[in-house]
Design a protein around this motif. Structure first.
Motif, PDB file in Angstrom:
ATOM      1  N   ARG A   1       0.924  -1.244   0.122  1.00  0.00           N
ATOM      2  CA  ARG A   1       0.054   0.132   0.017  1.00  0.00           C
ATOM      3  C   ARG A   1       0.854   1.389   0.064  1.00  0.00           C
ATOM      4  O   ARG A   1       0.533   2.388   0.293  1.00  0.00           O
ATOM      5  N   ASP A   2       2.249   1.183  -0.507  1.00  0.00           N
ATOM      6  CA  ASP A   2       2.979   2.245  -0.486  1.00  0.00           C
ATOM      7  C   ASP A   2       2.680   3.015  -1.740  1.00  0.00           C
ATOM      8  O   ASP A   2       2.894   2.693  -2.927  1.00  0.00           O
ATOM      9  N   LEU A   3       2.176   4.302  -1.501  1.00  0.00           N
ATOM     10  CA  LEU A   3       1.614   5.059  -2.766  1.00  0.00           C
ATOM     11  C   LEU A   3       2.420   6.270  -3.401  1.00  0.00           C
ATOM     12  O   LEU A   3       1.915   6.827  -3.866  1.00  0.00           O
ATOM     13  N   HIS A   4       3.656   6.529  -2.804  1.00  0.00           N
ATOM     14  CA  HIS A   4       4.365   7.544  -3.082  1.00  0.00           C
ATOM     15  C   HIS A   4       4.989   7.639  -4.374  1.00  0.00           C
ATOM     16  O   HIS A   4       4.944   6.604  -5.229  1.00  0.00           O
ATOM     17  N   ILE A   5       5.073   8.980  -4.830  1.00  0.00           N
ATOM     18  CA  ILE A   5       5.534   9.352  -6.381  1.00  0.00           C
ATOM     19  C   ILE A   5       6.573  10.472  -5.959  1.00  0.00           C
ATOM     20  O   ILE A   5       6.251  11.318  -5.286  1.00  0.00           O
TER      21      ILE A   5
END
Ligand code: EPU
Length: 338
Positions: free
Chosen positions: A71-75
């Motif tokens: 669930r790691d959603l970083h950009i």
């Protein structure tokens, strides 16, 4: 925050929407949480396996093990030169949200891959592709954690050994690593790829050739051919397009002159599995047990009320048998069967 869930229903964790269960599912929002879990708790579970949004999985029974749900959603933009912008993403990010972001930022390359279901972390595993583009052309490197040790590795594009719907993570290294982050290399200036039949036509219909219109055209074509997994359970193309020798292709073309065929690597020929299935008269076919074949694209198996993945698998085997007897071709599933 990470979370460990036990004995849960998987309906909402894979796009076929079948009510099979898993013994355990670990959800994490950062690489650190995953490493901590693998180093301290993982010995309590067997069969640890990463999942993204489950858009390429067919569960046929309870999963006896622990699924690792990213669930790691970083950009993050990490570098930029004259030609490329380097963007790092958390593996849990929804793929199409990311493509939409690249279009908003005027970073080019991924627009043909609009609306493909899945997460960014899953894109290198099966080297997703559509409308003449494969994601491997835009992956610089990726970060992965080894499940057995919790150790972090960085792999270059070449390390991934990409092929048609394929990579080392689907073969030798299946379930050995979790892809936690993908580093994409995106173009600062457009280089559109619109040679795929209906794509050019749809862009012309929309107006001029620009990135927004390429994305829109791809979305329109996909929506017209492929079922929305939120409405009808499916895993996209269920089979790979078969790759055959030139001799086999020529023999088949004598008998079936209208058969679509495309040049592939090492002078082999790629055939269209959807066409082969369609020719067997199976488009729109449905079984008593609620497994079906999409009526607009025969390569897509759909859930029309099935309660057990075995019923979808039974239909898949029937399709394979029909294509084998009519064309002598073995279809290989693209979806992972569990
Ligand atoms: N065809 C039929 N009947 C059908 C389906 C297809 O006659 O029911 C014919 C089409 O008319 C066309 C040919 O078969 O001549 C190929 O069909 P299409 O252009 O729809 O593409 P595909 O080869 O069936 C592949 C990918 C799709 C991707 C499209 C567009 C694979 C396994 N599938 O499908 O990917 O969106 O090309 O690039 O390579 C996926 O992987 O989940 C997926 C949907």
């Amino acid at each position: 925050m990470s979370q460990l869930k036990k004995n849960i229903d998987l309906s909402s964790y894979h796009t076929f929407g079948l009510p099979h269960k898993t013994d355990a599912l670990f959800e994490y929002e950062s690489e650190k949480e995953l490493i901590h879990f693998l180093k301290t708790e993982s010995h309590k579970f067997k069969n640890l396996m990463p999942i993204g949004s489950g858009s390429n999985l067919l569960f046929t029974q309870t999963y006896h093990g622990c699924l690792l749900h990213n669930r790691d959603l970083h950009i993050k933009v990490t570098d930029r030169n004259e030609t490329y912008t380097i963007v790092q993403t958390g593996g849990g990010l929804d793929w199409d949200d990311f493509v939409a972001w690249t279009v908003a930022q005027k970073l080019y390359g991924l627009e043909n891959l609009s609306l493909i279901p899945g997460t960014t972390g899953a894109t290198p595993v099966q080297n997703i592709g559509a409308y003449g583009v494969e994601v491997r052309s835009f992956i610089k490197s990726l970060e992965a954690i080894e499940i057995a040790t919790g150790r972090k590795y960085t792999f270059s594009n070449a390390d991934c050994r990409f092929g048609y719907r394929d990579s080392i993570f689907k073969n030798e290294w299946r379930n050995r690593f979790v892809v936690t982050s993908v580093i994409y290399q995106l173009l600062n200036a457009p280089q559109f790829n619109v040679n795929y039949g209906s794509l050019k036509q749809e862009i012309d219909r929309l107006g001029s050739l620009n990135q927004e219109n390429v994305r829109k055209a791809v979305i329109n074509i996909r929506n017209s051919k492929l079922p929305d997994p939120d409405v009808t359970g499916n895993a996209g193309s269920f089979f790979k397009n078969p790759v055959v020798t030139q001799t086999t292709a020529s023999k088949l073309l004598e008998q079936f002159p209208a058969m679509p065929n495309y040049p592939a690597e090492d002078s082999s020929v790629k055939l269209a599995a959807g066409w082969l299935i369609d020719q067997c008269g199976l488009k729109g076919y449905q079984t008593q047990k609620g497994a079906g074949i999409h009526d607009k694209q025969a390569l897509v198996l759909i859930n029309k009320g099935a309660k057990n993945g075995k019923d979808i698998l039974e239909l898949a085997r029937y399709v394979q048998a029909r294509v084998k007897s009519q064309f002598g071709i073995e279809l290989e599933p693209e979806a992972t069967i569990l």
